[in-house]
Scaffold this motif. Structure first.
Motif, PDB file in Angstrom:
ATOM      1  N   GLU A  64       0.855  -1.048  -0.001  1.00 29.08           N
ATOM      2  CA  GLU A  64       0.029  -0.099  -0.007  1.00 29.08           C
ATOM      3  C   GLU A  64       0.994   1.168   0.212  1.00 29.08           C
ATOM      4  N   ASN A  65       1.839   1.167   0.944  1.00 34.62           N
ATOM      5  CA  ASN A  65       2.846   2.327   0.987  1.00 34.62           C
ATOM      6  C   ASN A  65       3.597   2.572  -0.540  1.00 34.62           C
ATOM      7  N   GLN A  66       3.484   1.827  -1.150  1.00 33.33           N
ATOM      8  CA  GLN A  66       4.312   2.090  -2.720  1.00 33.33           C
ATOM      9  C   GLN A  66       3.212   3.112  -3.378  1.00 33.33           C
ATOM     10  N   TYR A  67       1.839   2.857  -3.216  1.00 32.85           N
ATOM     11  CA  TYR A  67       0.837   3.448  -3.943  1.00 32.85           C
ATOM     12  C   TYR A  67       0.294   4.714  -3.232  1.00 32.85           C
ATOM     13  N   TRP A  68       0.202   4.624  -1.939  1.00 32.89           N
ATOM     14  CA  TRP A  68      -0.557   5.592  -1.275  1.00 32.89           C
ATOM     15  C   TRP A  68      -0.199   7.021  -1.495  1.00 32.89           C
ATOM     16  N   PRO A  69       1.209   7.235  -1.755  1.00 35.28           N
ATOM     17  CA  PRO A  69       1.672   8.882  -2.126  1.00 35.28           C
ATOM     18  C   PRO A  69       1.151   9.094  -3.421  1.00 35.28           C
ATOM     19  N   GLU A  70       0.579   8.349  -4.240  1.00 30.70           N
ATOM     20  CA  GLU A  70       0.097   8.642  -5.475  1.00 30.70           C
ATOM     21  C   GLU A  70      -1.299   8.561  -5.723  1.00 30.70           C
ATOM     22  N   ASP A 188      -2.826 -12.272   0.818  1.00 26.93           N
ATOM     23  CA  ASP A 188      -3.646 -12.116   2.007  1.00 26.93           C
ATOM     24  C   ASP A 188      -2.751 -12.059   3.286  1.00 26.93           C
ATOM     25  N   ALA A 189      -1.372 -12.679   3.292  1.00 27.36           N
ATOM     26  CA  ALA A 189      -0.584 -12.601   4.183  1.00 27.36           C
ATOM     27  C   ALA A 189       0.376 -11.438   4.043  1.00 27.36           C
ATOM     28  N   LYS A 190       0.300 -10.840   3.122  1.00 21.05           N
ATOM     29  CA  LYS A 190       1.230  -9.836   2.690  1.00 21.05           C
ATOM     30  C   LYS A 190       0.943  -8.372   2.527  1.00 21.05           C
ATOM     31  N   SER A 191      -0.543  -8.258   2.501  1.00 22.71           N
ATOM     32  CA  SER A 191      -1.256  -7.064   2.230  1.00 22.71           C
ATOM     33  C   SER A 191      -2.269  -6.713   3.230  1.00 22.71           C
ATOM     34  N   ILE A 192      -2.200  -5.602   3.696  1.00 25.22           N
ATOM     35  CA  ILE A 192      -3.257  -5.126   4.790  1.00 25.22           C
ATOM     36  C   ILE A 192      -4.604  -5.110   4.144  1.00 25.22           C
TER      37      ILE A 192
END
Length: 254
Positions: A64-70, A188-192
């Protein structure tokens, strides 16, 4: 030393929320009585477990943090029910807020039923948007389980009140979807977001199967959720299929 009895402090500890644990520890850490020291030790261990869980959740936001800035709206997608002999396949698309701090989200299979139910309520309350897709056993027989899963996923996306700008998917790329997709193996075990979707889908489907158990009690759907347990297969051989059995899945048993 506190004037409170140790039993009263013990009761207070049990009723103390995770958020207020530091205040509880500060209030009683200098009490001096061995019984209170034991309670403080328990509270400190609980605090350490919380610290570890918060670190795990932060790590779970890596994608998520890879895409949330954009992007503001990232949807996690997962399915439940590809393997059962009966019942629908259910999918969920969950868009979490950027400041999401829900603890204990994980692959739904790693959580107890009670924990899934608890998290279901929290996710439904705190998520920006939740969409659910359901593809029936008849449709599964008609177009096959993979295509039915894709169809349910597209439905879940369309049911979201806010359209995701990026989709994080558990291992698959969904056909006929124009939104950017990021397939993640064991997502499902790697992304919230995917973990949250797995919980929503699992609880939704499990509740459906409990309802079906009331209609077709001989198949024990409340306990087996439509999967091929020994008691389910035995009932299938004894009574034959009911309306929610997947005809394309049960050829070896009837």
């Amino acid at each position: 030393m506190s004037e409170k009895k140790i039993s009263e402090i013990q009761k207070e500890y049990k009723e103390t929320s995770e958020l207020l644990l530091p205040d509880f520890i500060e209030e009683y850490i200098n009490d001096g009585r061995p019984g209170v020291s034991k309670i403080i030790g328990m509270a400190q261990k609980r605090m350490e477990k919380l610290r570890i869980e918060r670190e795990r959740i932060e790590h779970l936001k890596e994608f998520e943090n890879q895409y949330w800035p954009e992007f503001d709206y990232i949807g996690g997608i997962d399915e439940v029910g590809r393997g059962p002999l009966a019942g629908p396949v259910v999918t969920a698309c969950v868009v979490l807020p950027k400041d999401c701090s829900i603890l204990y989200i994980n692959d739904s299979k790693k959580l107890s039923a009670s924990k899934r139910d608890e998290l279901y309520e929290i996710i439904m309350k705190e998520a920006v948007s939740v969409g659910i897709g359901v593809c029936s056993e008849q449709r599964i027989d008609e177009i096959n389980i993979l295509q039915a899963t894709y169809e349910a996923m597209r439905q879940a996306i369309s049911e979201c009140s806010v359209e995701p700008q990026v989709l994080l998917n558990d291992a698959v790329t969904i056909p006929e979807v124009k939104i950017k997709q990021v397939p993640i193996i064991k997502g499902d075990a790697k992304s919230i977001s995917i973990g949250a979707a797995s919980i929503i889908a699992k609880v939704t489907r499990d509740r459906m199967m409990v309802e079906y158990d009331n209609i077709y009690p001989e198949y024990h759907f409340a306990s087996n959720k439509g999967y091929g347990s020994a008691e389910h297969i035995e009932a299938l051989k004894k009574y034959g299929p009911c309306p929610i059995h997947r005809r394309s899945f049960i050829g070896n048993f009837v």
